[in-house]
Design an enzyme around this catalytic site. Structure first.
Site, mmCIF file in Angstrom:
data_model
loop_
_atom_site.group_PDB
_atom_site.id
_atom_site.type_symbol
_atom_site.label_atom_id
_atom_site.label_comp_id
_atom_site.label_asym_id
_atom_site.label_seq_id
_atom_site.Cartn_x
_atom_site.Cartn_y
_atom_site.Cartn_z
ATOM 1 N N GLU A 115 0.825 -1.209 0.000
ATOM 2 C CA GLU A 115 0.000 0.000 0.000
ATOM 3 C C GLU A 115 0.858 1.257 0.000
ATOM 4 O O GLU A 115 1.922 1.278 0.625
ATOM 5 C CB GLU A 115 -0.904 0.009 1.241
ATOM 6 C CG GLU A 115 -1.889 -1.149 1.272
ATOM 7 C CD GLU A 115 -2.793 -1.148 2.511
ATOM 8 O OE1 GLU A 115 -2.745 -0.184 3.311
ATOM 9 O OE2 GLU A 115 -3.548 -2.120 2.666
ATOM 10 N N GLU A 182 -8.760 1.686 -4.284
ATOM 11 C CA GLU A 182 -9.814 1.365 -3.302
ATOM 12 C C GLU A 182 -10.582 2.617 -2.885
ATOM 13 O O GLU A 182 -9.991 3.625 -2.468
ATOM 14 C CB GLU A 182 -9.202 0.683 -2.063
ATOM 15 C CG GLU A 182 -10.263 0.353 -1.017
ATOM 16 C CD GLU A 182 -9.869 -0.702 -0.002
ATOM 17 O OE1 GLU A 182 -8.769 -1.265 -0.093
ATOM 18 O OE2 GLU A 182 -10.698 -0.949 0.897
#
Ligand code: KIV
Length: 276
Positions: A115, A182
């Site tokens: 991430e 996301e």
């Protein structure tokens, strides 16, 4: 032969969508491969869904490896990407290569996901130059839940959206083979998808992404702690399981299970010879 990162990139070029689902165990991974899913994510969402943690933060490298091994064992052709858990790569590049390498060596998976945006690009570059394919993940990044102040939609202001768009380009330039987007607005996901030559895989980011990823348990209604707005339930599995369990309990209580069909017998002749 398993689907490679090149195959996934070719799917974007050919205008083919890339469906992706999470799996954390042998049985589920077997079913997903039979369904011909091209890519399975062993996501650190297993922290909540399987291990009952409140977030993905407590998930350890060994927990990821344990679950990823079962998924790899169940599959032959599907591409398996495994999440690097919190603080297994953010500390420094030497931790990142050691931990990403451990995942690939011990599980047999094909790539890792991590991430972050611009701040993580030197790590991505470091891993890629040492032979480890990396998928990026921007927008809502659950490992930064405390930094982001919850699980809300990201990129709702022009300034934040611009940062996500810029991060996507940084990730592509650093060598990421694909990027999970996301919980960002659909229009921002479209700008990124049109701009990049690598595939975007959306979750809560609208229809324009090159692929979509969902947590398997959300798809089949097997996780009741919360239901994300972006998830569509194709099945109410936990209800079905509960009904079956209650039927089982009822049949055991009434001595209806097991019936002769589920029982084993010796012949009367043998039985007669037993003294009791
Ligand atoms: O861990 C996970 O399941 C993920 C998806 C939500 C993309 O990272």
């Amino acid at each position: 032969m398993r689907i490679s990162i090149k195959d996934l990139q070719k799917m974007k070029k050919a205008g083919l969508k890339i469906p992706m689902l999470t799996a954390y165990d042998y049985t589920t991974a077997q079913i997903l491969e039979k369904s011909k899913i091209p890519i399975i994510l062993v996501g650190d969402s297993l922290g909540q869904v399987i291990l009952g943690y409140e977030s993905t933060i407590p998930v350890t490298l060994n927990e990821m490896i344990y679950h990823a091994k079962t998924v790899v064992r169940a599959t032959k052709t599907t591409h398996i990407v495994v999440d690097l858990p919190f603080l297994s790569y953010q500390t420094n590049n030497s931790d990142a290569i050691k931990n990403a390498g451990k995942i690939l060596k011990e599980t047999g998976a094909q790539s890792v996901k991590l991430e972050g945006g611009k701040e993580i690009t030197s790590t991505i570059n470091y891993l890629i130059n040492r032979g480890i394919p990396v998928m990026g993940h921007i927008g809502l990044t659950p490992q930064s839940v405390h930094q982001q102040g919850g699980y809300g939609i990201q990129g709702k202001t022009a300034k934040n959206a611009q940062k996500i768009i810029d991060d996507a380009s940084y990730l592509e330039d650093s060598g990421a083979y694909g990027i999970v987007l996301e919980s960002i607005p659909s229009q921002i996901a479209k700008i990124i998808t049109d701009k990049l030559s690598i595939p975007t895989i959306g979750i809560g980011s609208g229809v324009y992404c090159d692929g979509q990823v969902q947590v398997f348990h959300d798809l089949v209604g097997l996780f009741d702690d919360f239901k994300p707005k972006h998830a569509k339930r194709y099945l109410e599995l936990s209800k079905l399981i509960q009904e079956s369990t209650m039927n089982y309990i009822d049949e055991v209580n009434k001595s209806e299970f097991p019936s002769n069909k589920e029982s084993f017998f010796i012949t009367d002749e043998e039985l007669k010879q037993i003294k009791h």
